[in-house]
Design an enzyme around this catalytic site. Structure first.
Site, PDB file in Angstrom:
ATOM      1  N   THR A 146       2.656   2.818   5.098  1.00 32.55           N
ATOM      2  CA  THR A 146       3.064   1.658   5.307  1.00 32.55           C
ATOM      3  C   THR A 146       2.346   0.633   4.330  1.00 32.55           C
ATOM      4  O   THR A 146       1.695   1.008   3.438  1.00 32.55           O
ATOM      5  CB  THR A 146       2.348   0.768   6.871  1.00 32.55           C
ATOM      6  OG1 THR A 146       1.149   1.466   6.882  1.00 32.55           O
ATOM      7  CG2 THR A 146       3.205   1.324   7.652  1.00 32.55           C
ATOM      8  N   GLY A 147       2.974  -0.388   3.968  1.00 38.25           N
ATOM      9  CA  GLY A 147       2.435  -1.502   3.195  1.00 38.25           C
ATOM     10  C   GLY A 147       2.622  -2.950   3.697  1.00 38.25           C
ATOM     11  O   GLY A 147       3.516  -3.394   4.149  1.00 38.25           O
ATOM     12  N   SER A 149       5.097 -11.585   6.334  1.00 36.64           N
ATOM     13  CA  SER A 149       3.955 -10.650   6.237  1.00 36.64           C
ATOM     14  C   SER A 149       3.064 -11.730   7.287  1.00 36.64           C
ATOM     15  O   SER A 149       3.317 -13.165   7.401  1.00 36.64           O
ATOM     16  CB  SER A 149       3.238 -10.183   5.198  1.00 36.64           C
ATOM     17  OG  SER A 149       2.799 -11.545   4.633  1.00 36.64           O
ATOM     18  N   ASN A 150       2.056 -11.408   7.865  1.00 38.07           N
ATOM     19  CA  ASN A 150       0.979 -12.081   8.778  1.00 38.07           C
ATOM     20  C   ASN A 150       1.771 -12.742   9.821  1.00 38.07           C
ATOM     21  O   ASN A 150       1.573 -13.630  10.411  1.00 38.07           O
ATOM     22  CB  ASN A 150       0.566 -13.547   7.979  1.00 38.07           C
ATOM     23  CG  ASN A 150      -0.672 -13.869   8.620  1.00 38.07           C
ATOM     24  OD1 ASN A 150      -1.500 -13.199   9.030  1.00 38.07           O
ATOM     25  ND2 ASN A 150      -0.817 -15.271   8.540  1.00 38.07           N
ATOM     26  N   PHE A 177      -8.805 -12.538   1.829  1.00 42.50           N
ATOM     27  CA  PHE A 177      -7.809 -13.094   2.696  1.00 42.50           C
ATOM     28  C   PHE A 177      -8.108 -13.484   4.047  1.00 42.50           C
ATOM     29  O   PHE A 177      -7.394 -13.614   5.024  1.00 42.50           O
ATOM     30  CB  PHE A 177      -6.705 -11.915   2.735  1.00 42.50           C
ATOM     31  CG  PHE A 177      -6.044 -11.566   1.339  1.00 42.50           C
ATOM     32  CD1 PHE A 177      -6.104 -10.284   0.945  1.00 42.50           C
ATOM     33  CD2 PHE A 177      -5.674 -12.684   0.554  1.00 42.50           C
ATOM     34  CE1 PHE A 177      -5.509 -10.001  -0.273  1.00 42.50           C
ATOM     35  CE2 PHE A 177      -5.286 -12.424  -0.833  1.00 42.50           C
ATOM     36  CZ  PHE A 177      -5.296 -11.020  -1.205  1.00 42.50           C
ATOM     37  N   SER A 200       0.589  -1.263  -0.123  1.00 39.77           N
ATOM     38  CA  SER A 200      -0.044   0.120   0.111  1.00 39.77           C
ATOM     39  C   SER A 200       0.788   1.310   0.009  1.00 39.77           C
ATOM     40  O   SER A 200       0.199   2.211  -0.049  1.00 39.77           O
ATOM     41  CB  SER A 200      -1.121   0.040   1.258  1.00 39.77           C
ATOM     42  OG  SER A 200      -1.934  -0.921   0.878  1.00 39.77           O
ATOM     43  N   ARG A 213       0.061   8.944   5.222  1.00 37.38           N
ATOM     44  CA  ARG A 213      -0.135   8.943   6.594  1.00 37.38           C
ATOM     45  C   ARG A 213       0.806   9.729   7.719  1.00 37.38           C
ATOM     46  O   ARG A 213       1.837   9.934   7.053  1.00 37.38           O
ATOM     47  CB  ARG A 213       0.326   7.269   7.142  1.00 37.38           C
ATOM     48  CG  ARG A 213      -0.816   6.044   6.740  1.00 37.38           C
ATOM     49  CD  ARG A 213      -0.401   4.855   7.447  1.00 37.38           C
ATOM     50  NE  ARG A 213      -0.852   3.551   6.823  1.00 37.38           N
ATOM     51  CZ  ARG A 213      -2.209   3.201   7.256  1.00 37.38           C
ATOM     52  NH1 ARG A 213      -2.824   4.199   7.996  1.00 37.38           N
ATOM     53  NH2 ARG A 213      -2.683   2.180   6.829  1.00 37.38           N
TER      54      ARG A 213
HETATM   55  C1  LIG Z   1      -4.083  -1.240   6.095  1.00 37.52           C
HETATM   56  C2  LIG Z   1      -2.886  -2.350   5.785  1.00 37.52           C
HETATM   57  C3  LIG Z   1      -2.280  -3.081   7.146  1.00 37.52           C
HETATM   58  S1  LIG Z   1      -3.832  -3.602   4.950  1.00 37.52           S
HETATM   59  C4  LIG Z   1      -3.674  -2.837   3.536  1.00 37.52           C
HETATM   60  C5  LIG Z   1      -2.820  -3.553   2.349  1.00 37.52           C
HETATM   61  N1  LIG Z   1      -2.737  -4.817   2.238  1.00 37.52           N
HETATM   62  C6  LIG Z   1      -3.705  -5.833   2.117  1.00 37.52           C
HETATM   63  O1  LIG Z   1      -4.869  -5.399   2.165  1.00 37.52           O
HETATM   64  C7  LIG Z   1      -3.218  -7.135   2.252  1.00 37.52           C
HETATM   65  C8  LIG Z   1      -3.972  -7.735   3.452  1.00 37.52           C
HETATM   66  C9  LIG Z   1      -3.650  -9.308   3.746  1.00 37.52           C
HETATM   67  C10 LIG Z   1      -2.149  -9.517   3.875  1.00 37.52           C
HETATM   68  C11 LIG Z   1      -1.819 -10.781   4.368  1.00 37.52           C
HETATM   69  N2  LIG Z   1      -2.694 -11.066   5.790  1.00 37.52           N
HETATM   70  C12 LIG Z   1      -3.703 -11.908   5.765  1.00 37.52           C
HETATM   71  O2  LIG Z   1      -3.814 -12.679   5.094  1.00 37.52           O
HETATM   72  C13 LIG Z   1      -4.592 -11.979   7.162  1.00 37.52           C
HETATM   73  N3  LIG Z   1      -5.324 -13.179   6.932  1.00 37.52           N
HETATM   74  C14 LIG Z   1      -0.404 -10.835   4.938  1.00 37.52           C
HETATM   75  O3  LIG Z   1      -0.323 -10.546   6.224  1.00 37.52           O
HETATM   76  O4  LIG Z   1       0.338 -10.948   3.992  1.00 37.52           O
HETATM   77  C15 LIG Z   1      -1.939  -2.739   2.422  1.00 37.52           C
HETATM   78  O5  LIG Z   1      -0.684  -2.781   2.105  1.00 37.52           O
HETATM   79  N4  LIG Z   1      -2.450  -1.962   3.480  1.00 37.52           N
HETATM   80  C16 LIG Z   1      -1.984  -1.841   4.816  1.00 37.52           C
HETATM   81  C17 LIG Z   1      -1.470  -0.302   5.258  1.00 37.52           C
HETATM   82  O6  LIG Z   1      -1.734   0.625   4.626  1.00 37.52           O
HETATM   83  O7  LIG Z   1      -0.504  -0.439   5.824  1.00 37.52           O
END
Ligand SMILES: CC1(C)S[C@@H]2[C@H](NC(=O)CCCC[C@H](NC(=O)C[NH3+])C(=O)[O-])C(=O)N2[C@H]1C(=O)[O-]
Length: 349
Positions: free
Chosen positions: A299-300, A326-327, A120, A62, A285
């Site tokens: 962040t991403g 991640s996760n 997800f 992101s 942000r």
């Molecule tokens: C708002 C956030 C945190 S989430 C949003 C976007 N990323 C996503 O929407 C992917 C979310 C799933 C990622 C996955 N997680 C899962 O599958 C959990 N079940 C993982 O951790 O790899 C991004 O990048 N943004 C971050 C941001 O803007 O910081």
């Protein structure tokens, strides 16, 4: 307060923690008034055992949202877009509510539901189901519109990837170009971001890069190599590839006024509070750190990569970092600690 001198030992300790908590590798780069600091820990590739370097490319998730917001704000500077116009003025009937404006979309205040919540829910199977898929923007928006909106237009902040998919459609409609061409012509080339690419729907990362690994939901299950993926589920909301050097250059240039007029940068920096330490503007942000310093960036999270990219208000100091998993909340927390230390120095002094 002015930020303390970069505490590279503290950043190194944070990256060590990230690797100890499960990230195969982590890197950070600080640009401080023209001086560059690089910190690395662990591997770029678990199979070859190659050590990660601060120059490795990676998927920025992101952080892409700031790039998409910059293109639309440049179009506003060129009087080709009004931030307070309804999205439907430019894309008739795209959205089910004519009241949703461009500014609400870029500030996550549109109320459009985030389709990734369902996509997800289970981390590995959800990722595997889409990793090689190619979506159109309208397919992603259709996924969102299957669910009720989270709030009336402008009534609340509710982060949603859908908003920056709408941003991508707007960019293509208003420029008559692909988002790739718009990014390249308006940001990548002018800033000479030689490590930064938008290659959707190709699944490969050009040149030398760090591989990313998703931590499964089940404790103790093996990491999944997620490096090769289309990121079509995100596109203009999260599919850019870059490097720490290029992200430092980008946020320093943005915040020092090289990409937008003062008025449009002011629009981007109209922050609305999200929680006790963060606020959101337009694709940007603001984070208040432990020492009271405020930093600006994004962040991403894309499967296999946690990215942090922030700078001081004047762009004189910037920090970009990634951990290659991640996760994994403990890794995410460790990387947040690296950000704090980079600007707050030892123990927040
Ligand atoms: C708002 C956030 C945190 S989430 C949003 C976007 N990323 C996503 O929407 C992917 C979310 C799933 C990622 C996955 N997680 C899962 O599958 C959990 N079940 C993982 O951790 O790899 C991004 O990048 N943004 C971050 C941001 O803007 O910081």
């Amino acid at each position: 307060p002015a930020p303390a001198a970069p505490d590279t030992a503290g950043v190194a300790a944070a990256l060590r923690r990230a690797v100890d908590e499960g990230a195969p590798g982590a890197l950070a780069r600080i640009e401080d008034h023209g001086r560059t600091y690089k910190v690395t820990r662990g591997l770029a590739d678990r199979s070859t055992r190659r050590a990660i370097t601060a120059d490795d490319r990676f998927r920025i998730g992101s952080v892409t949202k700031t790039f998409s917001a910059v293109v639309l704000l440049q179009l506003a500077d060129e009087h080709r877009l009004s931030l307070d116009a309804p999205v439907n003025r430019y894309l008739p009937k795209l959205l089910p509510d004519d009241r949703i404006t461009v500014r609400q979309v870029l500030g996550h205040r549109s109320g459009l539901y985030d389709y990734t919540n369902d996509m997800f829910a289970d981390s590995v199977s959800g990722f595997e189901a889409v990793r090689n898929k190619v979506f159109t923007y309208r397919q992603l928006i259709a996924l969102s519109l299957r669910k009720p909106r989270t709030n009336a237009p402008g009534a609340a902040y509710s982060y949603s990837n859908t908003n920056f998919v709408v941003a991508g459609i707007l960019i293509e409609k208003l420029t008559g170009q692909s988002v790739r061409t718009a990014y390249e012509d308006r940001i990548f080339k002018p800033l000479k971001l030689r490590d930064t690419f938008y290659v959707h729907p190709k699944t490969t990362i050009p040149g030398r890069y760090a591989r990313g690994y998703l931590t499964p939901d089940e404790a103790g299950a093996p990491l999944l190599d997620t490096t090769n993926q289309t990121v079509s589920w995100a596109q203009s909301a999260g599919a850019i590839i870059s490097s720490a050097r290029d992200l430092d250059t980008f946020y320093s240039a943005l915040l020092s006024g090289r990409l937008l007029s003062a008025a449009r940068l002011g629009d981007m920096e109209k922050f609305i509070r999200v929680d006790s330490t963060t606020a959101y503007g337009l694709g940007l942000r603001r984070r208040e750190l432990s020492c009271g310093v405020a930093v600006y960036g994004h962040t991403g999270i894309v499967q296999g990569y946690y990215t942090y990219a922030f700078a001081t208000k004047d762009g004189a100091r910037s920090f970009a970092a990634v951990a290659t998993t991640s996760n994994n909340a403990k890794v995410q927390e460790a990387m947040g600690g690296a950000l704090d230390t980079a600007f707050c120095g030892k123990d927040g002094k």
